[in-house]
Design an enzyme around this catalytic site. Sequence first.
Site, mmCIF file in Angstrom:
data_model
loop_
_atom_site.group_PDB
_atom_site.id
_atom_site.type_symbol
_atom_site.label_atom_id
_atom_site.label_comp_id
_atom_site.label_asym_id
_atom_site.label_seq_id
_atom_site.Cartn_x
_atom_site.Cartn_y
_atom_site.Cartn_z
ATOM 1 N N SER A 124 0.837 -1.201 0.000
ATOM 2 C CA SER A 124 0.000 0.000 0.000
ATOM 3 C C SER A 124 0.867 1.245 0.000
ATOM 4 C CB SER A 124 -0.861 -0.032 1.267
ATOM 5 O OG SER A 124 -1.453 1.212 1.496
ATOM 6 N N TYR A 148 -1.605 -0.584 10.713
ATOM 7 C CA TYR A 148 -1.894 -1.233 9.428
ATOM 8 C C TYR A 148 -0.724 -1.051 8.461
ATOM 9 C CZ TYR A 148 -3.597 -1.682 4.659
ATOM 10 O OH TYR A 148 -3.702 -2.005 3.331
ATOM 11 N N LYS A 152 2.158 -3.752 6.710
ATOM 12 C CA LYS A 152 2.504 -3.873 5.286
ATOM 13 C C LYS A 152 4.018 -3.763 5.103
ATOM 14 C CE LYS A 152 -1.453 -4.581 3.526
ATOM 15 N NZ LYS A 152 -1.756 -5.855 2.876
#
Length: 338
Positions: A124, A148, A152
């Site tokens: 992302s 989050y 990643k």
Amino acid sequence: MTILITGGAGYIGTHTCVELLLAGIHVVVVDNLANASREALSRVESITGKDVDFVYGDVRDKKMLQQVFRDHAVQSVIHFAGHKAVGESTERPLMYYDNNVGGTLSLLEVMMAEGVKNMVFSSSATVYGDPRTVPIREDFPLMPYNPYGKTKRVVEMVLEDVHAADPTWNIALLRYFNPVGAHESGLIGEDPRGIPNNLTPYITQVAVGKLEKLAVFGNDYPTPDGTGVRDYIHVKDLAKGHVKAIEKLQGKPGFFACNLGTGQGYSVLEVLAAFEKACQRPIPYEVKARRPGDIAMCYADTTFARDFLDWEAGFGIEEMAAHAWNWQKQNPGGYGAQ
Ligand code: NAD
Ligand code: WQD
């Protein structure tokens, strides 16, 4: 060729299954339906006229995964499975590390044991954090600031190390910007559970009358109209980027990271205007305070994607809005209404 798609029943996964199937590639999906519905894959079959092998299961279940690799001649894996809500990740970080990092470790261990060494990973733009300049190139500093985004980045580092230890692995890190829109058939699209966190599903739910009005999070950013600027990318273009990545892995490129965006930024108010046009109705909104953790501007430098992956986005904001709206109005209750 068979590709294992983890999280293939989800938003990006279903669109990617469609593009792979249409390219003549067979897919097997492993999904625990934590954020998806089985119906979505039936719709993929309707669009393509092809079968999807589906295994209900969790990527942290190594025994199940091992069986999947043994039952199917899996050549490569596209790993979408994971949790993706930034706000929830700050409240439940362990759940995020467990699923996103733990799930990937489990998958990699089984891949290693089964000798499958081709992997496309859903990363992302959030790994870049708050960039000093835009557009963002792949070699920019990586400074995610929410759990989050950190999951990643951790997975990216794990994959880098796996490749360093055994350079016969081929690994593509695809860093998505803001995926929006839906398949033009209106049969598959984004179906968030509860109140949407993201801008465009919120807008379409206002347009369809499920929500009252949009809160625009801040109009005092250093951007042309003061609202946040993002690189919105049509999910079908994104899906095609995965087909390109899978093709690229056949040439044994080793390890690479690649942005998937359009290279063009749109403000919240510009997105709103595009949706008002697509929905042919005004969408009420109110300017509210900035959302904690948001940044002013984020859009991709797409040079590497174009030159290395031979991929470019084709759809513009009008089509993103039109297709998102087509999906929303045909499925006001998402897949659940079926
Ligand atoms: P999604 O929630 O629609 O899809 C994820 C899928 O994974 C769901 O079908 C869910 O049921 C499944 N899943 C979750 N945990 C699992 C597990 N342990 N085992 C098996 N299945 C599991 O999300 P999406 O928007 O399609 O995103 C796909 C991937 O792309 C995610 O990894 C996400 O972090 C990443 N990503 C998404 C965006 C975005 O804005 N949508 C942006 C950048 C990156
Ligand atoms: C877009 C713009 C908001 C909702 C997130 C993740 C990112 C990636 C994509 C997974 C911002 C504004 C939003 C609303 C608003 N996901 N907004 N009112 O935050 O750019 O990215 O999804 O990897 O990691 O962080 O997307 O759609 O939430 O917001 O004004 O109700 O819309 O402030 O400027 P974001 P978003």
